[in-house]
Scaffold this active site. Structure first.
Site, mmCIF file in Angstrom:
data_model
loop_
_atom_site.group_PDB
_atom_site.id
_atom_site.type_symbol
_atom_site.label_atom_id
_atom_site.label_comp_id
_atom_site.label_asym_id
_atom_site.label_seq_id
_atom_site.Cartn_x
_atom_site.Cartn_y
_atom_site.Cartn_z
ATOM 1 N N ASP A 190 0.889 -1.313 0.037
ATOM 2 C CA ASP A 190 -0.004 0.141 -0.195
ATOM 3 C C ASP A 190 0.885 1.319 -0.101
ATOM 4 O OD1 ASP A 190 -2.890 0.926 0.331
ATOM 5 O OD2 ASP A 190 -1.956 1.701 2.125
ATOM 6 N N GLU A 239 14.921 -15.038 -0.401
ATOM 7 C CA GLU A 239 15.350 -16.139 0.549
ATOM 8 C C GLU A 239 14.427 -17.104 0.420
ATOM 9 O OE1 GLU A 239 16.031 -14.613 4.652
ATOM 10 O OE2 GLU A 239 17.022 -12.928 3.834
HETATM 11 C C1 NOJ Z 1 -4.717 2.855 -1.046
HETATM 12 C C2 NOJ Z 1 -5.751 1.761 -0.811
HETATM 13 O O1 NOJ Z 1 -5.945 1.072 -1.895
HETATM 14 C C3 NOJ Z 1 -6.992 2.589 -0.148
HETATM 15 O O2 NOJ Z 1 -7.924 1.711 -0.050
HETATM 16 C C4 NOJ Z 1 -6.573 3.106 1.020
HETATM 17 O O3 NOJ Z 1 -7.477 3.960 1.400
HETATM 18 C C5 NOJ Z 1 -5.220 3.899 0.969
HETATM 19 N N1 NOJ Z 1 -4.333 3.207 0.259
HETATM 20 C C6 NOJ Z 1 -4.679 4.209 2.410
HETATM 21 O O4 NOJ Z 1 -4.124 3.371 2.984
#
Ligand code: NOJ
Length: 475
Positions: A190, A239
């Site tokens: 993310d 790894e």
């Molecule tokens: C991207 C994620 O796909 C989204 O759903 C989220 O709200 C934001 N990152 C923050 O984590």
């Protein structure tokens, strides 16, 4: 097929809350996913990506993690997770999980404790700089009790971790190993471009690009040091056996800015969101494909996910979305399909009182947010009365039950396309305005962006008669 399993794979994105609910509480869960693996196997996907299922207060539906090495009771237990992995692998379906390293939940022990792992700035009447949160308001919140500002590029319940702290790096190494030891085939990372902030916390040049996730910011994201993290992680996953992968959510409007993240010793893939921002227009789509192919060593293809408007709505109709499916599945490289895309679900226009996305609240309704693409998918004609977001009555006929075996349904189109999906080299062919045509291996894909009927011979698979895409065998 290519040597590395993921290079031409179809990934299916499971938004866990909205996929399959095994205990009738209105929210999807891990045993629900396990119970639907035969469906995914039959659909023909190679891998699934699970959105966060970790303990979380749910301020951003799981993207606010309060414990990275456990399962939220809402979704099940670690034993349920182990069962899911075992059952997926038994069907040759790989599983990647979401990792959220940019921020934790404000309920995480690390934040309730001494906060040494977070970006904080002591005192002062004004926020330390001009950074705005992605979701409205400043990116800083003042904590009276502690006498400091803390940073949150998203909601205040999602404080940003400080990746200059060795402890944070060590913690995440342990977290990755925890899930790798349980058999995951990789991670979706993310906000992968956001982990390291400019040490000076310098002001961001104004005006701010607000359209997408801070995509073109210069100081809060995309710092050179972020690449050290991915070099380390690349070594760490290396790894383990079995070609485990790192897929970054790296969002820039220019694909060339994504390329450094895909150096051979960093991430294996990054989402290429360029098609997500195109209208249903031959020239725009071709330009976006060309830009991606020219800029990136490996290109993934994405039309939908849990953050964007569904294509039936975005591209202006079901025919367009069906044609887009054949276009998508003929492009060279890994493809991501978001749950419900194969059912032709449209964006749901929910009543305000049903909306739950923090974007809706934080912008006081100015941006409606992402709930419309997160409505639980319909499995049966009998819809789920207590689904956490209400399913429109018309979805009864869009359900898996209704579409299975129905000639010409979205679902059967996806099944057939996944079965026939071409592999091999990609090359454009000449075609009239309003159309795109290319070869992929021994298949030719022709996409019509207009209402004209397409007279073609040798059709192997067609999405419709106009506004259509067809696959033709090259023989
Ligand atoms: C991207 C994620 O796909 C989204 O759903 C989220 O709200 C934001 N990152 C923050 O984590």
């Amino acid at each position: 097929m290519s040597e590395r399993w993921w290079e031409d794979a179809v990934f299916y994105q499971v938004y866990v809350r909205s996929f399959a609910d095994s205990n009738g509480d209105g929210v999807g869960d891990l045993p629900g996913i396990t119970s639907r693996l035969d469906y995914l196997d039959d659909l023909g996907v190679d891998a699934i990506w699970l959105t966060p299922f970790y303990p979380s207060p749910g301020a951003d539906h799981g993207y606010d993690v309060s414990d990275y090495v456990d399962v939220d009771p809402l979704f099940g237990t670690v034993a349920d997770f182990d069962d899911l992995i075992g059952a997926a692998h038994a069907r040759d379906i790989r599983v990647i999980v979401d990792i959220v390293p940019n921020h934790s939940s404000s309920e995480h022990e690390w934040f309730k404790g001494d906060r040494s792992r977070y970006v904080t700035v002591a005192g002062g009447d004004e926020p330390p700089n001009n950074w705005p949160s992605n979701w409205g308001g400043p990116a800083w919140t003042y904590d009276e009790e502690r006498g400091h500002w803390y940073l949150h590029l998203f909601a205040p319940e999602q404080p940003d971790l400080d990746w200059n702290e060795r402890q944070v790096r060590d913690d995440f190494d342990g977290i990755l190993r925890f899930w790798l030891d349980r058999g995951v085939d990789g991670f979706r990372i993310d906000v992968a471009h956001g982990l390291v902030k400019k040490a000076s916390l310098a002001d961001e040049p104004e005006p701010f690009p607000q359209e997408r996730f801070s995509s073109d910011w210069r100081t809060a994201i995309d710092q050179p040091e972020v690449h050290d993290i991915y070099r380390d992680w690349n070594g760490l996953v290396g790894e383990y056996d079995g070609d485990r992968v790192l897929v970054g959510e790296v969002v820039f409007s220019e694909q060339a800015r994504v390329a450094p993240y895909l150096r051979p010793d960093e991430l294996h893939m990054a989402f290429n969101f360029s098609l997500v921002f195109q209208p249903w227009d031959a020239e725009r789509i071709r330009a976006s494909i060309d830009e991606s192919l020219a800029a990136l060593p490996i290109v993934t293809w994405v039309l939908e996910n849990h953050d964007v408007t569904r294509i039936v709505t975005r591209f202006g109709g079901e025919r367009q979305a069906r044609a887009a499916a054949l276009l998508l599945l003929a492009l060279p490289g890994p493809v991501f399909v978001y749950q419900g895309q194969e059912l032709g679900l449209e964006e749901v226009d929910l009543p305000d009182e049903a909306r739950q996305d923090p974007i809706f609240r934080r912008t006081r309704g100015e941006r409606t947010g992402r709930d419309g693409c997160r409505v639980p998918i319909p499995w049966t004609r009998a819809l789920q009365p207590n689904a956490w977001l209400p399913q429109p009555p018309a979805w009864s006929e869009k359900s898996v039950e209704a579409q299975s075996g129905r000639h010409g349904s979205f679902l059967e189109l996806y099944r057939r396309a996944l079965e026939l999906r071409p592999h091999g080299p990609f090359a454009w062919r000449e075609s009239p305005p309003g159309t795109l045509m290319f070869d992929r291996g021994d298949m030719t894909c022709l996409v019509h962006f207009t209402d004209e009927r397409v007279p073609v011979e040798g059709v192997v698979l067609a999405s419709d008669e106009s506004n259509t895409a067809v696959w033709m065998s090259g023989e």
